[in-house]
Scaffold this motif. Structure first.
Motif, PDB file in Angstrom:
ATOM      1  N   LYS A  97       0.524  -0.850   0.049  1.00 24.81           N
ATOM      2  CA  LYS A  97       0.060   0.493   0.342  1.00 24.81           C
ATOM      3  C   LYS A  97       0.763   1.281   0.253  1.00 24.81           C
ATOM      4  N   LYS A  98       2.204   1.324   0.681  1.00 25.99           N
ATOM      5  CA  LYS A  98       2.502   2.132   0.521  1.00 25.99           C
ATOM      6  C   LYS A  98       3.901   2.473  -0.408  1.00 25.99           C
ATOM      7  N   LEU A  99       3.873   1.943  -1.263  1.00 25.49           N
ATOM      8  CA  LEU A  99       4.391   1.941  -3.117  1.00 25.49           C
ATOM      9  C   LEU A  99       3.120   2.478  -3.370  1.00 25.49           C
ATOM     10  N   GLY A 100       2.743   2.038  -3.472  1.00 20.37           N
ATOM     11  CA  GLY A 100       1.099   2.284  -4.476  1.00 20.37           C
ATOM     12  C   GLY A 100       1.424   0.896  -5.528  1.00 20.37           C
ATOM     13  N   LEU A 101       2.415  -0.115  -4.778  1.00 22.23           N
ATOM     14  CA  LEU A 101       1.909  -0.795  -6.082  1.00 22.23           C
ATOM     15  C   LEU A 101       1.591  -1.993  -5.443  1.00 22.23           C
ATOM     16  N   ASP A 102       0.556  -3.280  -7.042  1.00 20.56           N
ATOM     17  CA  ASP A 102      -0.607  -4.255  -6.102  1.00 20.56           C
ATOM     18  C   ASP A 102       0.730  -5.812  -6.473  1.00 20.56           C
ATOM     19  N   MET A 103       1.757  -5.487  -6.842  1.00 20.44           N
ATOM     20  CA  MET A 103       3.184  -6.598  -7.261  1.00 20.44           C
ATOM     21  C   MET A 103       4.574  -6.133  -6.621  1.00 20.44           C
ATOM     22  N   ILE A 104       5.002  -7.191  -6.176  1.00 21.57           N
ATOM     23  CA  ILE A 104       6.465  -6.654  -5.944  1.00 21.57           C
ATOM     24  C   ILE A 104       7.469  -7.526  -6.391  1.00 21.57           C
ATOM     25  N   ASP A 105       8.980  -6.884  -7.156  1.00 18.23           N
ATOM     26  CA  ASP A 105       9.501  -7.623  -7.988  1.00 18.23           C
ATOM     27  C   ASP A 105      10.797  -8.706  -7.330  1.00 18.23           C
ATOM     28  N   LEU A 106      10.342  -8.130  -6.398  1.00 21.74           N
ATOM     29  CA  LEU A 106      11.519  -9.463  -5.648  1.00 21.74           C
ATOM     30  C   LEU A 106      11.324  -8.388  -3.314  1.00 21.74           C
ATOM     31  N   TYR A 107      10.897  -9.476  -3.181  1.00 16.34           N
ATOM     32  CA  TYR A 107      10.552  -9.369  -1.078  1.00 16.34           C
ATOM     33  C   TYR A 107      11.413 -10.158  -0.559  1.00 16.34           C
ATOM     34  N   LEU A 108      12.514  -9.948   0.406  1.00 17.33           N
ATOM     35  CA  LEU A 108      13.334  -9.815   1.191  1.00 17.33           C
ATOM     36  C   LEU A 108      12.827 -10.088   2.454  1.00 17.33           C
ATOM     37  N   ILE A 109      14.097 -11.376   3.696  1.00 18.46           N
ATOM     38  CA  ILE A 109      13.522 -11.563   4.846  1.00 18.46           C
ATOM     39  C   ILE A 109      14.465 -10.421   5.221  1.00 18.46           C
ATOM     40  N   HIS A 110      14.492  -9.699   5.766  1.00 26.55           N
ATOM     41  CA  HIS A 110      15.670  -8.425   6.066  1.00 26.55           C
ATOM     42  C   HIS A 110      16.954  -8.940   6.865  1.00 26.55           C
ATOM     43  N   TRP A 111      16.944  -9.830   7.508  1.00 29.33           N
ATOM     44  CA  TRP A 111      17.693 -10.455   8.300  1.00 29.33           C
ATOM     45  C   TRP A 111      17.041 -11.895   9.226  1.00 29.33           C
ATOM     46  N   PRO A 112      18.364 -12.787   9.130  1.00 34.88           N
ATOM     47  CA  PRO A 112      17.973 -14.352   9.629  1.00 34.88           C
ATOM     48  C   PRO A 112      17.428 -14.707  11.385  1.00 34.88           C
ATOM     49  N   GLY A 113      17.729 -13.702  11.911  1.00 33.99           N
ATOM     50  CA  GLY A 113      17.180 -13.356  13.058  1.00 33.99           C
ATOM     51  C   GLY A 113      17.440 -15.130  13.566  1.00 33.99           C
ATOM     52  N   VAL A 114      16.029 -15.780  14.841  1.00 37.52           N
ATOM     53  CA  VAL A 114      16.528 -16.746  15.617  1.00 37.52           C
ATOM     54  C   VAL A 114      15.772 -18.430  14.764  1.00 37.52           C
ATOM     55  N   ARG A 132       1.776 -12.102  -5.774  1.00 39.31           N
ATOM     56  CA  ARG A 132       2.249 -10.737  -5.822  1.00 39.31           C
ATOM     57  C   ARG A 132       3.424 -10.935  -5.218  1.00 39.31           C
ATOM     58  N   VAL A 133       4.365 -11.268  -5.612  1.00 35.90           N
ATOM     59  CA  VAL A 133       5.758 -11.262  -5.555  1.00 35.90           C
ATOM     60  C   VAL A 133       5.492 -11.244  -7.248  1.00 35.90           C
ATOM     61  N   ARG A 134       7.059 -11.542  -7.618  1.00 33.40           N
ATOM     62  CA  ARG A 134       7.514 -12.504  -8.589  1.00 33.40           C
ATOM     63  C   ARG A 134       8.812 -12.885  -8.237  1.00 33.40           C
ATOM     64  N   ALA A 135       9.547 -12.723  -7.515  1.00 28.69           N
ATOM     65  CA  ALA A 135      10.593 -12.848  -6.883  1.00 28.69           C
ATOM     66  C   ALA A 135      10.925 -12.411  -5.389  1.00 28.69           C
ATOM     67  N   ILE A 136      11.314 -14.604  -4.774  1.00 26.99           N
ATOM     68  CA  ILE A 136      11.288 -14.123  -3.191  1.00 26.99           C
ATOM     69  C   ILE A 136      13.091 -14.272  -2.486  1.00 26.99           C
ATOM     70  N   GLY A 137      13.543 -13.727  -2.024  1.00 25.33           N
ATOM     71  CA  GLY A 137      15.591 -13.614  -1.627  1.00 25.33           C
ATOM     72  C   GLY A 137      15.292 -13.952   0.319  1.00 25.33           C
ATOM     73  N   VAL A 138      16.091 -13.527   0.893  1.00 23.31           N
ATOM     74  CA  VAL A 138      17.094 -13.523   2.198  1.00 23.31           C
ATOM     75  C   VAL A 138      17.468 -11.834   1.735  1.00 23.31           C
ATOM     76  N   SER A 139      17.791 -11.830   3.246  1.00 18.46           N
ATOM     77  CA  SER A 139      19.489 -10.153   2.969  1.00 18.46           C
ATOM     78  C   SER A 139      19.492 -10.806   4.088  1.00 18.46           C
ATOM     79  N   ASN A 140      21.316 -10.835   4.471  1.00 15.53           N
ATOM     80  CA  ASN A 140      22.135 -10.726   5.406  1.00 15.53           C
ATOM     81  C   ASN A 140      22.368 -12.811   5.703  1.00 15.53           C
ATOM     82  N   PHE A 141      21.864 -13.199   5.186  1.00 18.14           N
ATOM     83  CA  PHE A 141      22.174 -14.688   5.821  1.00 18.14           C
ATOM     84  C   PHE A 141      22.941 -15.433   5.084  1.00 18.14           C
TER      85      PHE A 141
END
Length: 274
Positions: A97-114, A132-141
């Motif tokens: 909603k904030k981005l004003g986009l129905d679909m996001i190209d890449l959605y990431l988990i920001h940090w792995p945590g526990v 809703r998302v074209r690709a999914i991934g991770v960050s800082n893994f």
């Protein structure tokens, strides 16, 4: 990589630009102007995150840019406090909603945590299945996080966005990701300006009539690393994009890689626990 819009094909067939703009710690009019400037210069990839607090401004700049949505690649990330299956789905709706986009190209988990990232990953898989998302991934893994995720999931992350620059090349992690068809993407690719006085980089830059920053970014591209240098200064946004008209030699690439010292400037994912 010969052009600013050149792309890598991710493990699910989606094309992602090798080059984009980062928006960490940029807010309000500042980030809106930066994204607008980047899009005018030909940038087509924009990286943001829920915790950056600028998704709305990024979205507004996209909407007013006149660039076709199909030509853009937008990445955002779920923050630590929102990890978990249901909370991730809610967080995605907020970001969308904030981005004003129905679909996001890449959605990431920001940090792995526990202990929540597997539930978070299941939510990302659902979002992808629903279109809703074209690709999914991770960050800082790290490698062990990826191994744990792959053990219980049939979907490999398309991208792992990590700190990476000449003083912290993360070779073992990079090699692991390459072997598993996970694209490495660098945040802080310029080490937040801390390499400007390096004599090796200055010497190479002088040979090509380029800046140290341009040499570093070119080194990353030639190492098959997706890059999202952040700047809110129009001249630097332009400078960062002017890296497609020269190529480093193999010897120069190896010499720059030799600057590696395991020097991390951000948080250690194994110590950032939540």
């Amino acid at each position: 990589m010969k052009h600013i819009t050149d792309s890598v094909i991710l493990n699910n067939g989606v094309a992602m630009p090798w080059f984009g703009i980062g928006t960490y710690k940029a807010e309000g009019r500042e980030v809106a102007d930066a994204v607008s400037t980047a899009l005018e210069l030909g940038y087509r990839s924009i990286d943001t995150a829920a915790v950056y607090g600028n998704e709305q401004e990024v979205g507004e700049s996209i909407a007013s840019s006149g660039v076709a949505r199909s030509d853009l690649f937008v990445t955002t990330k779920v923050w630590n406090n929102d990890q978990g299956y249901d909370s991730t789905l809610r967080a995605f709706e907020t970001s969308s909603k904030k981005l004003g986009l129905d679909m996001i190209d890449l959605y990431l988990i920001h940090w792995p945590g526990v202990d929540k990232y597997k539930d978070t990953w299941r939510a990302l898989e659902r979002l992808k299945e629903e279109g809703r998302v074209r690709a999914i991934g991770v960050s800082n893994f790290q490698i062990h996080h990826l191994q744990e995720l792959l053990k219980d999931s049939s979907t490999a992350p398309a991208v792992n966005q990590v700190e990476l620059h000449p003083r912290f090349i993360q070779k073992e992690l990079h090699d692991f990701c390459t072997a598993h068809q996970i694209q490495i993407e660098a945040w802080a690719p310029l080490m937040k300006g801390r390499l400007q006085d390096n004599e090796l980089l200055q010497g190479i830059a002088a040979q090509y009539g380029k800046s140290v920053s341009q040499v570093i970014l070119r080194w990353e591209l030639q190492n098959q690393i997706v890059i999202i240098p952040k700047s809110v200064t129009a001249s630097r946004i332009k400078e960062n994009s002017e890296i497609f008209d020269f190529e480093l030699t193999d010897a120069e690439v190896q010499a720059i890689s030799g600057l590696d010292a395991g020097e991390r400037i951000g948080s250690d994912p194994d110590k950032l626990l939540f």
